[in-house]
Scaffold this motif. Structure first.
Motif, PDB file in Angstrom:
ATOM      1  N   TYR A  22     -24.470  31.384 -27.035  1.00 20.13           N
ATOM      2  CA  TYR A  22     -24.372  32.006 -25.779  1.00 20.13           C
ATOM      3  C   TYR A  22     -22.896  32.894 -26.513  1.00 20.13           C
ATOM      4  N   ILE A  23     -22.739  33.947 -26.864  1.00 19.80           N
ATOM      5  CA  ILE A  23     -21.065  34.741 -27.207  1.00 19.80           C
ATOM      6  C   ILE A  23     -21.373  35.812 -26.053  1.00 19.80           C
ATOM      7  N   ALA A  50     -11.778  33.263 -31.234  1.00 24.13           N
ATOM      8  CA  ALA A  50     -12.719  32.215 -30.695  1.00 24.13           C
ATOM      9  C   ALA A  50     -13.717  32.754 -31.458  1.00 24.13           C
ATOM     10  N   ILE A  51     -13.903  34.242 -32.632  1.00 26.42           N
ATOM     11  CA  ILE A  51     -15.496  34.219 -32.796  1.00 26.42           C
ATOM     12  C   ILE A  51     -14.861  33.714 -34.340  1.00 26.42           C
ATOM     13  N   TYR A  52     -14.062  33.828 -35.378  1.00 25.95           N
ATOM     14  CA  TYR A  52     -13.892  33.328 -36.158  1.00 25.95           C
ATOM     15  C   TYR A  52     -13.799  31.974 -36.915  1.00 25.95           C
ATOM     16  N   ALA A  75     -17.145  24.976 -26.010  1.00 25.42           N
ATOM     17  CA  ALA A  75     -17.460  25.847 -26.043  1.00 25.42           C
ATOM     18  C   ALA A  75     -15.454  26.640 -26.226  1.00 25.42           C
ATOM     19  N   ILE A  76     -15.321  27.741 -27.336  1.00 21.28           N
ATOM     20  CA  ILE A  76     -14.224  28.013 -27.623  1.00 21.28           C
ATOM     21  C   ILE A  76     -14.146  29.294 -26.550  1.00 21.28           C
ATOM     22  N   TYR A 113     -15.915  40.760 -43.212  1.00 18.95           N
ATOM     23  CA  TYR A 113     -15.732  39.662 -42.597  1.00 18.95           C
ATOM     24  C   TYR A 113     -16.846  39.458 -41.704  1.00 18.95           C
ATOM     25  N   ILE A 114     -17.276  39.266 -40.509  1.00 18.02           N
ATOM     26  CA  ILE A 114     -18.492  38.887 -40.196  1.00 18.02           C
ATOM     27  C   ILE A 114     -19.710  39.186 -40.810  1.00 18.02           C
ATOM     28  N   PHE A 115     -19.627  40.342 -40.965  1.00 11.96           N
ATOM     29  CA  PHE A 115     -21.284  40.636 -41.724  1.00 11.96           C
ATOM     30  C   PHE A 115     -20.974  40.209 -43.021  1.00 11.96           C
ATOM     31  N   ASN A 116     -20.308  39.302 -43.504  1.00 11.48           N
ATOM     32  CA  ASN A 116     -20.361  38.850 -45.503  1.00 11.48           C
ATOM     33  C   ASN A 116     -20.913  37.774 -45.232  1.00 11.48           C
TER      34      ASN A 116
END
Length: 227
Positions: free
Chosen positions: A162-163, A122-124, A111-112, A150-153
């Protein structure tokens, strides 16, 4: 007594709190402070799960943890230089292999995790590498300009299991036009991942960004450990 194996790689400090059991989860935690001992201690007080914790410190915080460069977001702030890709290369090619030489067996999963800008990182990182199957973003800097877009595209490198997301309930109560978006952005991002059938949770804690950082970090890691 809490003991850790400590060494340096590329000027970053690595602390390993290794589990004595074989083939247990390994949690990677990028840390602003010099020591991860407070996070490890808080974790051991709230979960009985077996795990190894690797804490990386002495980071170039505004560079290593940021995905692309932005100017200062307030008059007394410093710019972010957007060096996350290079740091992620060091993490995956050097820090993780060296750390896992000190861990029993093979990781059940990795896990990050991180707090503040490290929660953003962590998400990036899920968009740049497939070695993490879980992530936790505690009081993550998801106000970062254009990061929600950025996330959406962009596509995840792998679908994480899991997040975890959290914030303090006062973090968005600010006049700063960037920081005030943090709760709305975090809730929208969490919802986006949930719609992709990723197990997610968003937890709202009492207080501002700087309250109970070690405990909040431990709570996020506990959630991904126990699910």
């Amino acid at each position: 007594m809490i003991t850790a194996k400590i060494f340096n790689i590329e000027n970053r400090t690595v602390e390993i709190y290794a589990c004595t059991e074989q083939d247990k989860p390994v949690i990677y935690f990028n840390n602003y402070d010099k020591s991860g001992r407070s996070v490890y201690r808080a974790l051991k007080e709230i979960t009985d799960k077996d795990f190894s914790l690797v804490v990386i410190g002495n980071l170039n915080w505004d560079g290593d943890m940021t995905p692309y460069a932005i100017p200062p977001i307030s008059p007394n702030d410093t710019p972010c230089s957007g060096e996350a890709d290079e740091y992620l290369r060091i993490l995956t090619e050097k820090i993780i292999p060296a750390s896992e030489e000190h861990i029993q067996g093979k990781p059940e999963w990795r896990a990050i995790t991180g707090y503040s800008l490290a929660g953003l990182f962590a998400i990036y990182s899920l968009y740049k590498t497939d070695i993490f199957s879980r992530a936790a973003s505690m009081s993550g800097s998801l106000w970062y300009p254009d990061f929600k877009e950025y996330i959406f595209n962009h596509e995840l490198k792998r679908m994480p299991d899991y997040i975890y997301f959290s914030l303090g309930n006062k973090e968005s109560k600010t006049r700063n036009p960037y920081l005030k978006t943090v709760q709305e952005n975090t809730e929208q991002i969490e919802c986006y991942y949930a719609q992709k059938n990723i197990h997610t949770v968003f937890e709202l804690n009492e207080g501002n960004h700087f309250k109970d950082c070690a405990l909040r970090s431990a709570k996020g890691i506990k959630w991904i450990l126990e699910n």
